[in-house]
Design a protein around this motif. Structure first.
Motif, short mmCIF file in Angstrom:
data_model
loop_
_atom_site.label_atom_id
_atom_site.label_comp_id
_atom_site.label_asym_id
_atom_site.label_seq_id
_atom_site.Cartn_x
_atom_site.Cartn_y
_atom_site.Cartn_z
N ALA A 73 2.46 20.23 -1.45
CA ALA A 73 1.46 19.37 -0.81
C ALA A 73 1.16 18.17 -1.71
O ALA A 73 0.92 18.34 -2.92
N VAL A 74 1.19 16.98 -1.14
CA VAL A 74 0.91 15.76 -1.89
C VAL A 74 -0.15 14.94 -1.16
O VAL A 74 -0.44 15.18 0.01
N ARG A 75 -0.72 13.97 -1.85
CA ARG A 75 -1.71 13.08 -1.25
C ARG A 75 -1.52 11.68 -1.81
O ARG A 75 -0.98 11.50 -2.91
N ALA A 76 -1.95 10.68 -1.01
CA ALA A 76 -1.91 9.30 -1.49
C ALA A 76 -2.87 9.16 -2.66
O ALA A 76 -3.96 9.72 -2.67
N ARG A 77 -2.47 8.36 -3.64
CA ARG A 77 -3.30 8.20 -4.85
C ARG A 77 -3.82 6.78 -5.01
O ARG A 77 -4.98 6.55 -5.29
N GLN A 78 -2.96 5.77 -4.85
CA GLN A 78 -3.39 4.37 -4.94
C GLN A 78 -2.29 3.51 -4.32
O GLN A 78 -1.13 3.90 -4.25
N ASN A 79 -2.69 2.33 -3.82
CA ASN A 79 -1.71 1.44 -3.17
C ASN A 79 -1.69 0.05 -3.77
O ASN A 79 -1.26 -0.91 -3.13
N ASN A 80 -2.20 -0.09 -4.97
CA ASN A 80 -2.11 -1.33 -5.72
C ASN A 80 -2.68 -2.53 -4.97
O ASN A 80 -2.09 -3.61 -4.93
N GLY A 81 -3.84 -2.32 -4.35
CA GLY A 81 -4.58 -3.44 -3.79
C GLY A 81 -4.14 -3.96 -2.44
O GLY A 81 -4.52 -5.07 -2.06
N VAL A 82 -3.36 -3.18 -1.69
CA VAL A 82 -2.97 -3.60 -0.34
C VAL A 82 -3.33 -2.48 0.64
O VAL A 82 -3.51 -1.33 0.25
N PHE A 83 -3.42 -2.84 1.93
CA PHE A 83 -3.76 -1.85 2.94
C PHE A 83 -2.64 -0.84 3.15
O PHE A 83 -2.88 0.36 3.28
N ASN A 84 -1.41 -1.32 3.17
CA ASN A 84 -0.27 -0.45 3.47
C ASN A 84 0.86 -0.76 2.50
O ASN A 84 1.22 -1.92 2.32
N ARG A 85 1.39 0.27 1.89
CA ARG A 85 2.50 0.07 0.96
C ARG A 85 3.60 1.10 1.26
O ARG A 85 3.32 2.30 1.43
N THR A 86 4.84 0.61 1.33
CA THR A 86 6.00 1.48 1.50
C THR A 86 6.71 1.63 0.16
O THR A 86 6.95 0.64 -0.52
N ALA A 87 7.00 2.85 -0.21
CA ALA A 87 7.68 3.11 -1.48
C ALA A 87 8.82 4.09 -1.22
O ALA A 87 8.82 4.83 -0.24
N THR A 88 9.80 4.08 -2.11
CA THR A 88 10.93 4.99 -2.01
C THR A 88 10.87 6.00 -3.13
O THR A 88 10.77 5.64 -4.31
N ASN A 89 10.90 7.27 -2.76
CA ASN A 89 10.91 8.36 -3.74
C ASN A 89 12.36 8.79 -3.95
O ASN A 89 13.03 9.18 -3.00
N THR A 90 12.83 8.71 -5.18
CA THR A 90 14.22 9.03 -5.48
C THR A 90 14.30 10.11 -6.55
O THR A 90 13.66 10.02 -7.60
N ILE A 91 15.10 11.15 -6.27
CA ILE A 91 15.45 12.15 -7.28
C ILE A 91 16.91 11.87 -7.64
O ILE A 91 17.81 12.10 -6.83
N PRO A 92 17.16 11.35 -8.83
CA PRO A 92 18.54 10.99 -9.18
C PRO A 92 19.44 12.23 -9.33
O PRO A 92 19.00 13.27 -9.83
N ALA A 93 20.68 12.08 -8.88
CA ALA A 93 21.63 13.19 -9.01
C ALA A 93 21.82 13.59 -10.46
O ALA A 93 22.01 14.77 -10.78
N THR A 94 21.73 12.61 -11.35
CA THR A 94 21.93 12.90 -12.77
C THR A 94 20.79 13.71 -13.37
O THR A 94 20.90 14.23 -14.47
N GLY A 95 19.67 13.82 -12.63
CA GLY A 95 18.54 14.59 -13.11
C GLY A 95 18.62 16.07 -12.81
O GLY A 95 17.78 16.86 -13.26
#
Length: 277
Positions: A73-95
């Motif tokens: 379970a996760v929750r939004a934490r902050q959006n850096n001063g904008v109403f809506n922000r899209t971000a990409t969550n990446t788990i690298p294969a090398t990890g």
């Protein structure tokens, strides 16, 4: 979801870390809630909250051809001063690591949206009105969050964008009504705009601000469309990180007297009667 596509080799000691995307000085845009992970993968899951939020997974085993799921379970934490922000969550294969030394061919990615809970709508009713006649517009402030949002200030000034600031006017604070109790309303710039403050938007609820105004056409008395823009962040609250939505609405103010002339038929032969209305 973790999948072992090999039909003969079991994978043991699978480990990886999912570092959540960040934006600005505030760090991670989302974080684990702290609730224990669920699913069928087993192993050990360590949740880290705050600016460096991440999920560390270790000691997972997969039989040949098997898959498992891990739910955190996760929750939004902050959006850096904008109403809506899209971000990409990446788990690298090398990890990814395993005792067999095998890892995925590709990165695992997913897009996510972090949105402030303070939405705004505005509408002129009606959208075409006669000059000099009182009409209304409404602004709805909606709180989609689970806690009330105290509004410390909201300003809509002017209610008609340049160069027509003086063409839409509010007569007095009595023309400003708020469905949420309490608060103070003020006129700005001689009635060209207004502000409200000192009230709360209830959790999962809204406040509707209804304003009566009078519109005039420009000096040419030409029907004109006026635009009102409420910028992002115009609604101020005492809760850190809340950014309100930007909105734009328009209204057409028609001239006071309109004269139209018609003839029938549009084309006539010599001597035929023609009617003008």
């Amino acid at each position: 979801t973790l999948t072992n596509p090999d039909p003969t080799i079991a994978l043991t000691g699978i480990s990886f870390t999912d570092v959540f995307p960040t934006s600005g000085a505030g760090g991670a845009v989302m974080e684990p809630t702290g609730a224990a992970a669920t699913g069928t993968c087993g192993g050990t899951v360590v949740n880290t909250q705050g600016a460096a939020a991440q999920i560390a997974v270790s000691n997972v085993s997969l039989a040949p051809g098997a898959s498992c799921t891990l739910n955190v379970a996760v929750r939004a934490r902050q959006n850096n001063g904008v109403f809506n922000r899209t971000a990409t969550n990446t788990i690298p294969a090398t990890g990814f690591t395993s005792q067999q030394g095998l890892r995925p061919l590709n990165n695992a990615t997913a897009d996510l949206q972090v949105r402030s809970p303070l939405a705004v709508t505005k509408q002129f009713t009606p959208q075409i009105v006669a000059a000099g006649q009182p009409n209304t517009f409404t602004i709805q402030l909606t709180n989609t969050g689970g806690l009330a949002l105290p509004v410390t200030g909201f300003t809509d000034n002017p209610i008609a964008a340049a160069p027509y600031q003086d063409r839409l006017n509010i007569a007095s604070t009595a023309s400003i009504n708020n469905s949420c109790a309490g608060g103070t309303a003020s006129l700005l710039s001689g009635g060209q705009g207004f502000s409200v403050s000192g009230f709360s938007i209830p959790a999962n609820g809204n406040c509707v601000i209804t304003v009566t105004y009078t519109g005039l056409t420009p000096a040419s008395d030409t029907p004109t469309t006026y635009t009102n823009s409420i910028p992002e962040g115009a609604v101020q609250t005492s809760v850190a990180g809340i950014v309100s939505q930007a909105r734009t609405a328009t209204v057409l103010i028609a001239d006071r007297v309109r004269v139209a002339k018609f003839r029938s038929p549009a084309s006539a032969s010599p001597g035929d009667p023609v009617r003008y209305d």
